[in-house]
Write a protein that holds these residues in place. Structure first.
Motif, mmCIF file in Angstrom:
data_model
loop_
_atom_site.group_PDB
_atom_site.id
_atom_site.type_symbol
_atom_site.label_atom_id
_atom_site.label_comp_id
_atom_site.label_asym_id
_atom_site.label_seq_id
_atom_site.Cartn_x
_atom_site.Cartn_y
_atom_site.Cartn_z
ATOM 1 N N TYR A 180 43.112 49.158 42.445
ATOM 2 C CA TYR A 180 42.934 48.548 43.762
ATOM 3 C C TYR A 180 41.458 48.266 44.017
ATOM 4 C CZ TYR A 180 47.567 50.515 44.307
ATOM 5 O OH TYR A 180 48.879 50.839 44.125
ATOM 6 N N ALA A 181 41.201 47.229 44.814
ATOM 7 C CA ALA A 181 39.835 46.899 45.217
ATOM 8 C C ALA A 181 39.891 46.064 46.486
ATOM 9 C CB ALA A 181 39.110 46.144 44.118
ATOM 10 N N HIS A 182 38.713 45.843 47.073
ATOM 11 C CA HIS A 182 38.652 45.086 48.322
ATOM 12 C C HIS A 182 38.509 43.584 48.112
ATOM 13 C CE1 HIS A 182 38.708 48.573 50.880
ATOM 14 N NE2 HIS A 182 37.835 49.157 50.079
ATOM 15 N N SER A 183 38.236 43.160 46.886
ATOM 16 C CA SER A 183 38.152 41.721 46.626
ATOM 17 C C SER A 183 38.877 41.387 45.326
ATOM 18 C CB SER A 183 36.684 41.275 46.526
ATOM 19 O OG SER A 183 36.103 41.748 45.336
ATOM 20 N N TYR A 184 39.229 40.124 45.204
ATOM 21 C CA TYR A 184 39.927 39.646 44.016
ATOM 22 C C TYR A 184 39.053 39.836 42.777
ATOM 23 C CZ TYR A 184 42.210 36.464 40.770
ATOM 24 O OH TYR A 184 42.834 35.944 39.671
ATOM 25 N N LYS A 185 37.787 39.529 42.910
ATOM 26 C CA LYS A 185 36.855 39.621 41.790
ATOM 27 C C LYS A 185 36.740 41.066 41.282
ATOM 28 C CE LYS A 185 32.440 37.536 40.682
ATOM 29 N NZ LYS A 185 31.257 36.879 41.219
ATOM 30 N N GLU A 186 36.640 42.008 42.211
ATOM 31 C CA GLU A 186 36.537 43.419 41.833
ATOM 32 C C GLU A 186 37.793 43.896 41.107
ATOM 33 O OE1 GLU A 186 35.093 46.312 44.846
ATOM 34 O OE2 GLU A 186 34.824 44.506 46.058
ATOM 35 N N VAL A 187 38.970 43.558 41.652
ATOM 36 C CA VAL A 187 40.215 44.039 41.049
ATOM 37 C C VAL A 187 40.431 43.384 39.691
ATOM 38 C CG1 VAL A 187 42.017 42.464 41.919
ATOM 39 C CG2 VAL A 187 42.519 44.865 41.655
ATOM 40 N N ARG A 188 40.001 42.140 39.537
ATOM 41 C CA ARG A 188 40.137 41.459 38.256
ATOM 42 C C ARG A 188 39.300 42.168 37.192
ATOM 43 N NH1 ARG A 188 38.523 35.327 36.828
ATOM 44 N NH2 ARG A 188 39.655 35.211 34.877
ATOM 45 N N LYS A 189 38.077 42.576 37.568
ATOM 46 C CA LYS A 189 37.218 43.316 36.646
ATOM 47 C C LYS A 189 37.822 44.680 36.322
ATOM 48 C CE LYS A 189 32.502 45.044 36.000
ATOM 49 N NZ LYS A 189 32.903 45.746 34.846
ATOM 50 N N LYS A 190 38.368 45.363 37.333
ATOM 51 C CA LYS A 190 38.981 46.674 37.110
ATOM 52 C C LYS A 190 40.179 46.574 36.172
ATOM 53 C CE LYS A 190 37.743 49.308 41.228
ATOM 54 N NZ LYS A 190 38.293 50.060 42.356
ATOM 55 N N VAL A 191 41.005 45.526 36.350
ATOM 56 C CA VAL A 191 42.169 45.335 35.478
ATOM 57 C C VAL A 191 41.703 45.101 34.047
ATOM 58 C CG1 VAL A 191 44.076 43.774 34.910
ATOM 59 C CG2 VAL A 191 43.768 44.554 37.253
ATOM 60 N N PHE A 192 40.686 44.251 33.888
ATOM 61 C CA PHE A 192 40.165 43.958 32.555
ATOM 62 C C PHE A 192 39.647 45.234 31.897
ATOM 63 C CE2 PHE A 192 36.587 42.866 29.776
ATOM 64 C CZ PHE A 192 37.252 42.062 28.851
ATOM 65 N N ASP A 193 38.860 46.025 32.626
ATOM 66 C CA ASP A 193 38.313 47.272 32.090
ATOM 67 C C ASP A 193 39.419 48.273 31.751
ATOM 68 O OD1 ASP A 193 35.787 46.201 32.400
ATOM 69 O OD2 ASP A 193 35.355 47.304 34.255
ATOM 70 N N ALA A 194 40.422 48.377 32.626
ATOM 71 C CA ALA A 194 41.525 49.310 32.400
ATOM 72 C C ALA A 194 42.339 48.912 31.164
ATOM 73 C CB ALA A 194 42.423 49.378 33.629
ATOM 74 N N LYS A 195 42.578 47.608 30.997
ATOM 75 C CA LYS A 195 43.315 47.143 29.817
ATOM 76 C C LYS A 195 42.536 47.465 28.542
ATOM 77 C CE LYS A 195 45.908 43.220 31.649
ATOM 78 N NZ LYS A 195 46.022 41.741 31.626
ATOM 79 N N LYS A 196 41.237 47.238 28.589
ATOM 80 C CA LYS A 196 40.397 47.505 27.431
ATOM 81 C C LYS A 196 40.393 48.998 27.094
ATOM 82 C CE LYS A 196 35.907 46.809 27.632
ATOM 83 N NZ LYS A 196 34.586 46.161 27.729
#
Length: 152
Positions: free
Chosen positions: A34-50
């Motif tokens: 979860y995050a407060h912006s689309y950009k933040e959550v997109r980065k978190k998803v990418f990092d989590a997948k990696k």
């Protein structure tokens, strides 16, 4: 037709939720960030997948069976996972507690053998209530992490 894409949505409460798959015992499970912006959550998803791919590639046996997992094995995975997700001071506190009170006493035991009675009997009696609480907190987080990544 199946949906394709990033699997990111805006929730009713205003936060953005991103979901990513993990494979455990041959079954697909989804975890959320979860995050407060689309950009933040997109980065978190990418990092989590990696990070998930890294863990699954380095430790394929752990991801497929929890029968023989020791506390030490799952703790090392947990510590590497929290390093990027917590403040540095919290990360240091957790690793210090793990190394000082958990690793030597419980590290070689399998997760299935850990009970509350065993923890109470093994921990030193002269610790403060606050330190006991911190040790249980770290233990709980390790076990939850193990269940999350190693069970169906």
């Amino acid at each position: 037709m199946a949906r394709r894409g990033e699997n990111i949505r805006k929730r009713v409460d205003g936060r953005w939720e991103g979901r990513y798959p993990i494979i455990v015992n041959g079954h697909k499970k989804y975890l959320s960030v979860y995050a407060h912006s689309y950009k933040e959550v997109r980065k978190k998803v990418f990092d989590a997948k990696k990070e998930t791919e890294k863990i699954q590639n380095e430790y394929p046996d752990i991801m497929n069976s929890t029968a023989d997992i020791t506390i030490d094995e799952i703790s090392q995975l947990w510590i590497s996972d929290i390093k990027s997700k917590r403040k540095y001071s919290t990360y240091r506190k957790y690793t210090d507690i793990y190394r000082k009170y958990i690793k030597d006493s419980f590290g070689q035991l399998s997760i299935s053998r850990i009970t509350q009675d065993l923890i109470v009997k093994t921990l030193p009696k002269k610790l403060s209530a606050s330190l006991y609480k911190s040790i249980y907190c770290v233990f709980n987080q390790i076990i939850v992490y193990g269940n999350r990544y190693c069970n169906t």
